[in-house]
Design an enzyme around this catalytic site. Structure first.
Site, PDB file in Angstrom:
ATOM      1  N   HIS A  48     -54.580  12.921  -2.874  1.00  0.00           N
ATOM      2  CA  HIS A  48     -54.263  11.475  -2.628  1.00  0.00           C
ATOM      3  C   HIS A  48     -55.586  10.763  -2.243  1.00  0.00           C
ATOM      4  CE1 HIS A  48     -50.463  13.160  -2.956  1.00  0.00           C
ATOM      5  NE2 HIS A  48     -49.882  12.196  -2.740  1.00  0.00           N
ATOM      6  N   ASP A  74      -6.034  -7.602  -5.754  1.00  0.00           N
ATOM      7  CA  ASP A  74      -5.932  -6.200  -6.659  1.00  0.00           C
ATOM      8  C   ASP A  74      -6.014  -6.622  -7.908  1.00  0.00           C
ATOM      9  OD1 ASP A  74      -5.612  -4.304  -4.782  1.00  0.00           O
ATOM     10  OD2 ASP A  74      -3.578  -4.436  -4.694  1.00  0.00           O
ATOM     11  N   GLN A  80       0.771  -1.120   0.121  1.00  0.00           N
ATOM     12  CA  GLN A  80       0.105  -0.062  -0.077  1.00  0.00           C
ATOM     13  C   GLN A  80       0.834   1.258  -0.082  1.00  0.00           C
ATOM     14  OE1 GLN A  80      -3.382  -0.257  -0.463  1.00  0.00           O
ATOM     15  NE2 GLN A  80      -2.771  -2.335  -0.658  1.00  0.00           N
ATOM     16  N   HIS A  93       1.892   2.983  -3.198  1.00  0.00           N
ATOM     17  CA  HIS A  93       0.593   3.411  -4.065  1.00  0.00           C
ATOM     18  C   HIS A  93       0.813   5.044  -4.114  1.00  0.00           C
ATOM     19  CE1 HIS A  93      -2.100   0.886  -5.895  1.00  0.00           C
ATOM     20  NE2 HIS A  93      -2.357   0.178  -4.838  1.00  0.00           N
ATOM     21  N   GLU A 136      -9.886   0.044   4.144  1.00  0.00           N
ATOM     22  CA  GLU A 136     -10.183  -0.483   2.751  1.00  0.00           C
ATOM     23  C   GLU A 136      -9.776  -2.017   2.947  1.00  0.00           C
ATOM     24  OE1 GLU A 136      -7.729   1.294  -0.050  1.00  0.00           O
ATOM     25  OE2 GLU A 136      -8.723   0.771  -1.732  1.00  0.00           O
ATOM     26  N   HIS A 137      -8.766  -2.127   3.114  1.00  0.00           N
ATOM     27  CA  HIS A 137      -8.271  -3.580   2.848  1.00  0.00           C
ATOM     28  C   HIS A 137      -7.923  -4.166   4.536  1.00  0.00           C
ATOM     29  CE1 HIS A 137      -6.695  -1.870  -0.797  1.00  0.00           C
ATOM     30  NE2 HIS A 137      -7.424  -2.855  -1.144  1.00  0.00           N
TER      31      HIS A 137
END
Lengths: 431, 431
Positions: A419, A360, A258, A261, A326-327
């Site tokens: 209505h 991934d 990670q 990235h 996230e992971h």
């Protein structure tokens, strides 16, 4: 890199600070983006060409607006066999996983005689943003286009900036494998505006997904409601929960996958063993210089990395929930016991032989996942993001007699006489 | 009211104009809202109290911040029996319909030996905005709170403006029936900010749903990503497709049931019979003065109503798809044949005995539906809006040997060496 120890008195405050630290850029590009959107909405292709000249430095009329199917096929044919096989395996496994996400329709009649149901359908057209440069990942093309295909979307469009006119052949090959036939050489907020409102050349789409820079993200946010969009995305992140029985070299590599990235990415290790924590920290330092992404990984790890010592791994789980990562890797012999304690995570990787990176690329589940604690309320990209549900209802005389009077009473109480009348007239009651 | 005839040469242009007409207010409140959000985020309860004094003209410390459970029970106890029974029938039917929306978890092992799955969970807390004044509908409380309850949300919070401190007892009774225990006397953009970021008194939530004015809608849009939100909502709308075998008085009442909501609401009739079209137009004019909502209905019908003559009802269906209406009535003997042709609609009402209003209250499906052509890409509110999915993955040695090499190849091609290394190390390959 931050070292925390859950047994220390100041831990709660330090962990709070870690949870609440914002890694997302607050670049205020909203006025610029509003202006770009208005230009494209009003000026169509001419505005798009002018903005592309300004931001991407190429002339669309010279380089061509659209990538031809021949170019796409040539990119696929030009791939080394190993890569082509890998992309095809990935595509096949992603399709297989997403096929099972297709929702079922409903159509039933209840005890009151009311027919009730829901029918799912695909959107007509989906647009996929593919960033230029470093972040142009063929795997992202597969992860965005295949769920749309599986959903039954008839038209899938890619827009991508091509500074100087050049396109990444891996991206084109992945698009070809995923069955995308429409690729435009436009990017930035102007490409998002073109997809949302349409131009002379580019027909509008209904949903826009895919990662992008701050301008692209802001354009999607501003156009949310004109089109559907996927989740607001922030920097990638991983939490690894590992005991001392792991190979520290493996754990270090997982953390770095990670960190490499982006400078704003975040990698966090929870462990119950101080010696293992030290070994991982050393392994990270030893591995970084070996990476071609060393500079990014170093910056990210130093600024956002953390190793947190906990008394037991079970004690880590409520902390993980607060991060809603996230992971999440659970690198232990019995990961299911820990997984049962998890409430908030985008995707979970169970056991010692399941590095996040396998997810991934080739495992099958989507790698577009909620970041920045958004797993508290949102999910990874799925077939559902490209579909919508139409509910339906059918009453006959007996059914409206059974439930209609309650509708009349409520409509009157809400001060909505038409209505009430629309039901009352069918019941033969005074309207 | 607009009369169109599909057989006329200028029809395509006129229908285009109808489809593209914007009824949504473009009030630019974004700066004001940004300012309000910042005040509440930084100032907490003190800012909330000050903004409430300014906008809602009451002192929270005097009127009380929170509605007590006793007040809620008293509101329920004070209801006339007919209304209480109607609300309870509605709640029961809404719960029954939404129960069947609960998604199923997945956990399987594929041919490569990869364990793959997805697990659904509820968000921890949901906030429901209930407008003050005319639009404070108990039916909306049920339609928003019950799906959250069915999803398994532990904490459901209502915020609602109470100008002068007064609360609508019907709303409180509906909240009590839906099982909501936390109701705050705050409204506007400041209430949305309080729900998103939390204050000293109000704990933050994960998802915010419910209708509101332009400030509330803009606050939700700006906070999208900090929390989950339901769809951007516009004015209500109905399309009725009816042949001459309908009672024009019923059709007129159905059209007016949307027109009476708001001056910006829209009601459109498609019919294949000119005499029926005339009869409905006359019935609408005759019914309007009988309504307590006459002024709103008149304005809406005159400005946004339309009657469109088509050669056949089948020919109307592609036109209906372009409108992608929130509500669609198919008032014919065989509605399923027409329904099969529909691609885009929020909710469909089949046959002559299914007025849309029955769906607003007691039928079961949700009445929070996509407006303004958003049924092209979005769905009515559902249990899924209060849940999120965690995907998961588990590989053993054989599984990573089967699919790992492809991940290594792709990671290297994408220039992500730590991704490659995290897999390669487990395969015993050079990293």
């Amino acid at each position: 890199m931050l070292r925390l120890d859950a047994s220390r008195a100041d831990f709660a405050a330090q962990f709070d600070a870690l949870v609440n630290a914002r890694r997302e850029a607050d670049a205020d590009v909203s006025d610029t983006v509003r202006d770009i959107i208005a230009k494209v909405r009003n000026g169509g292709d001419a505005a798009l060409a002018e903005l592309t000249k300004t931001f991407d430095r190429h002339d669309l009329d010279a380089t061509g607006w659209r990538v031809s199917e021949e170019e796409m096929q040539a990119a696929l044919d030009g791939l080394p066999t190993e890569l082509r096989t890998a992309l095809e395996l990935a595509a096949e496994r992603i399709a297989a996983y997403h096929e099972k996400q297709r929702p079922e329709d409903r159509d039933e009649i209840d005890a009151a005689g009311v027919r009730l149901g829901a029918r799912w359908g695909a959107v007509d057209a989906a647009g996929l943003y593919v960033p230029g440069g470093r972040a142009a990942y063929p795997s992202s093309v597969l992860m965005n286009a295949i769920p749309a295909k599986v959903a039954g979307v008839r038209r899938i469009v890619i827009v991508t900036p091509t500074p100087g006119g050049e396109m990444n052949p891996l991206v084109l090959a992945a698009a070809r494998i995923a069955g995308v036939t429409e690729v435009w050489r436009v990017g930035g907020a102007q490409a998002i505006a073109a997809l949302a409102y349409g131009t002379e050349r580019i027909a509008p789409v209904d949903v826009i997904t895919g990662p992008g820079n701050a301008w692209v993200a802001e354009a999607k946010r501003q156009l949310y409601g004109v089109v559907g969009i996927d989740m607001v995305a922030g920097p990638s992140e991983i939490v690894v929960v590992a005991d001392a029985q792991n190979d520290p070299e493996w754990t270090a590599a997982d953390l770095l996958s990670q960190s490499e990235h982006d400078p704003t990415s975040q990698s966090i290790l929870f462990t119950d063993d101080a010696a293992f924590a030290d070994a991982v920290a050393s392994a990270v330092d030893a591995q970084i210089p070996q990476l071609s992404t060393a500079q990014t990984a170093r910056t990210s790890w130093d600024a956002n990395g953390a190793i947190i010592l906990v008394p037991t791994l079970e004690a880590a789980m409520p902390l993980v929930d607060r991060l809603a990562p996230e992971h999440l890797e659970l690198a232990v012999d019995d990961p299911d016991a820990l997984f049962a304690m998890v409430r908030h995570a985008g995707s979970v990787f169970l056991g010692r032989m399941t590095p996040e990176a396998v997810g991934d690329y080739v495992a099958g589940p989507n790698h577009v996942l909620p970041t920045g604690r958004r797993a508290r309320f949102s999910s990874g990209l799925s077939v559902l993001d490209f579909m919508k549900r139409t509910s339906f209802l059918a009453l006959d005389k007996a059914a409206i007699e059974a439930i209609g009077p309650a509708a009349v009473a409520l409509a009157r109480a809400e001060g909505l006489p038409a209505h009430a009348a629309s039901v009352a007239r069918r019941l033969g009651l005074p309207s």
